[in-house]
Enzyme design. Structure first.
Site, short mmCIF file in Angstrom:
data_model
loop_
_atom_site.label_atom_id
_atom_site.label_comp_id
_atom_site.label_asym_id
_atom_site.label_seq_id
_atom_site.Cartn_x
_atom_site.Cartn_y
_atom_site.Cartn_z
N CYS A 87 -0.45 4.13 2.13
CA CYS A 87 -0.23 3.95 3.57
C CYS A 87 1.24 4.16 3.94
O CYS A 87 1.55 4.78 4.95
CB CYS A 87 -0.60 2.53 4.03
SG CYS A 87 -2.09 1.86 3.30
N ASP A 88 2.13 3.60 3.15
CA ASP A 88 3.54 3.50 3.60
C ASP A 88 4.53 4.33 2.79
O ASP A 88 5.69 4.44 3.19
CB ASP A 88 3.97 2.02 3.55
CG ASP A 88 3.15 1.17 4.48
OD1 ASP A 88 2.75 1.68 5.54
OD2 ASP A 88 2.89 -0.01 4.16
N CYS A 105 0.84 -1.20 0.00
CA CYS A 105 0.00 0.00 0.00
C CYS A 105 0.87 1.25 0.00
O CYS A 105 1.39 1.67 1.04
CB CYS A 105 -0.93 -0.01 1.21
SG CYS A 105 -1.98 1.46 1.28
#
Ligand code: NDP
Length: 327
Positions: free
Chosen positions: A143-144, A140
């Site tokens: 997200c990261d 992701c």
């Protein structure tokens, strides 16, 4: 086999942000929800290190911590959170039947499905090792990606997700190397062109991942192989992103619910959480292949609980829609 059949007003399947948010709303509406956590309590977020994009956490929070907080918020309103895996359902009649671990049978007035989706991984030992260590493997970018700011990363995949994520990463990272296993993209033309035109994205066609390289703690590079020439080379990178698709966890519902060709549950009425079966609602990634964020999952969990509450009220004159959820 247990002979005792339990009856519940609202059964929630899954313990990610969608499931727990549905539980908070359902519990506050006196629906006495029972939530089964599944095999990965806390869902996909438990494999994420730091969550920085969920509103309300200005300093960020780890995925596992956030899920513990959501669980305790659901339990504060007396959600019955249980360990267990729903192995079978029967949505053919008025009463919705589910079985826990192939044994316990439960009859439900309403069911909220929050079973999520699982990111697909390549399955290489080295990939799984650094994924488990939280050392630089992610599925992701949204997200990261931030953790790789001003660094070099590699991304695998050639679909719309991979293009979208590569483009997202290109704005944060100094260089993005994209591994495409065939000589063309699967993505839509416009998405493919966007990455092709981005200066700091290098696309390697006919190229597969041979091994994720690291120092035992974190990723330091990727060894790739050209599948036409068998030539291998090492690419320095601190992050390895896998964007080869997701699989919604919906297999047990396929005989009763309308699914799209990939297995995502279809919202019978767009803009609601309703499925094609009355009293069965869906929230989170099990029905969402586009946004797939914790916050959107939580939002649809709320919608599912409100839809379930209204469904019960319409069915049962003695069940009043609570006012607490509308405050
Ligand atoms: P897709 O299934 O469309 O693409 C998966 C990609 O991963 C393919 O290019 C595939 O290669 C590649 N792949 C699969 N397995 C491997 C492997 N083992 N090694 C290397 N590469 C591999 O998944 P997406 O998640 O990209 O998209 C899912 C759906 O969501 C699609 O319908 C897409 O259009 C949609 N979507 C739409 C978006 C938008 O409109 N903004 C954004 C994101 C997704 P190959 O091509 O060789 O099979």
């Amino acid at each position: 086999m247990s002979n005792t059949i339990e009856k519940v007003k609202c059964l929630i399947i899954g313990s990610g942000p969608a499931g727990y948010t549905a539980a908070i709303y359902a519990a506050r509406a006196n629906m006495k929800p029972v939530l089964y956590q599944g095999t990965q309590p806390g869902g996909q977020l438990t494999t994420t290190n730091e969550v920085e994009n969920f509103p309300g956490y200005p300093k960020g929070i780890t995925g596992p911590e956030m899920m513990m907080e959501l669980q305790s918020q659901a339990e504060r309103f007396e959600t019955d959170v249980r360990n267990g895996w729903i192995t079978k359902v029967d949505f053919s009649g008025d009463v919705h039947k589910v079985w826990v671990n192939d044994e316990k049978e439960i009859h439900c007035d309403t069911v909220i499905i929050s079973t999520g989706a699982s990111a697909k991984y390549l399955g290489l030992d080295s990939e799984q090792k650094y994924l488990k260590l939280g050392g630089g493997v992610s599925a992701c970018a949204v997200c990261d990606g931030f953790f790789y700011k001003n660094q070099e990363v590699v991304i695998v995949g050639a679909g719309d997700s991979a293009c979208e994520e590569a483009h997202y990463l290109s704005k944060l990272c100094t260089k993005v190397t994209m591994l495409v296993r065939r000589d063309e993209f699967r993505a839509s033309k416009i998405m493919a062109e966007r990455v092709q035109k981005t200066e700091n994205i290098e696309i390697l066609y006919n190229t597969e991942t041979d091994e994720v390289l690291g120092d035992g703690q974190v990723v330091t590079g990727v060894r790739v192989k050209n599948n036409q020439t068998n030539e291998t080379k090492e690419i320095p990178a601190t992050g390895f992103f896998v964007a080869i698709g997701h699989k919604p966890n919906t297999d047990i519902f396929k005989d009763y619910l309308n699914l799209d060709e990939t297995g995502y549950i279809i919202n019978e009425k767009p803009g609601t959480s309703k499925t094609n079966v009355d009293g069965v609602f869906v929230s989170g990634d099990a029905a969402d292949h586009v946004y797939r964020q914790a916050i959107t999952a939580a939002g649809t969990g709320c919608m599912a609980a409100l839809d379930a509450e209204r469904y019960l009220a319409a069915k049962d004159a003695n069940f009043e829609v609570s006012t607490s959820n509308y405050n």
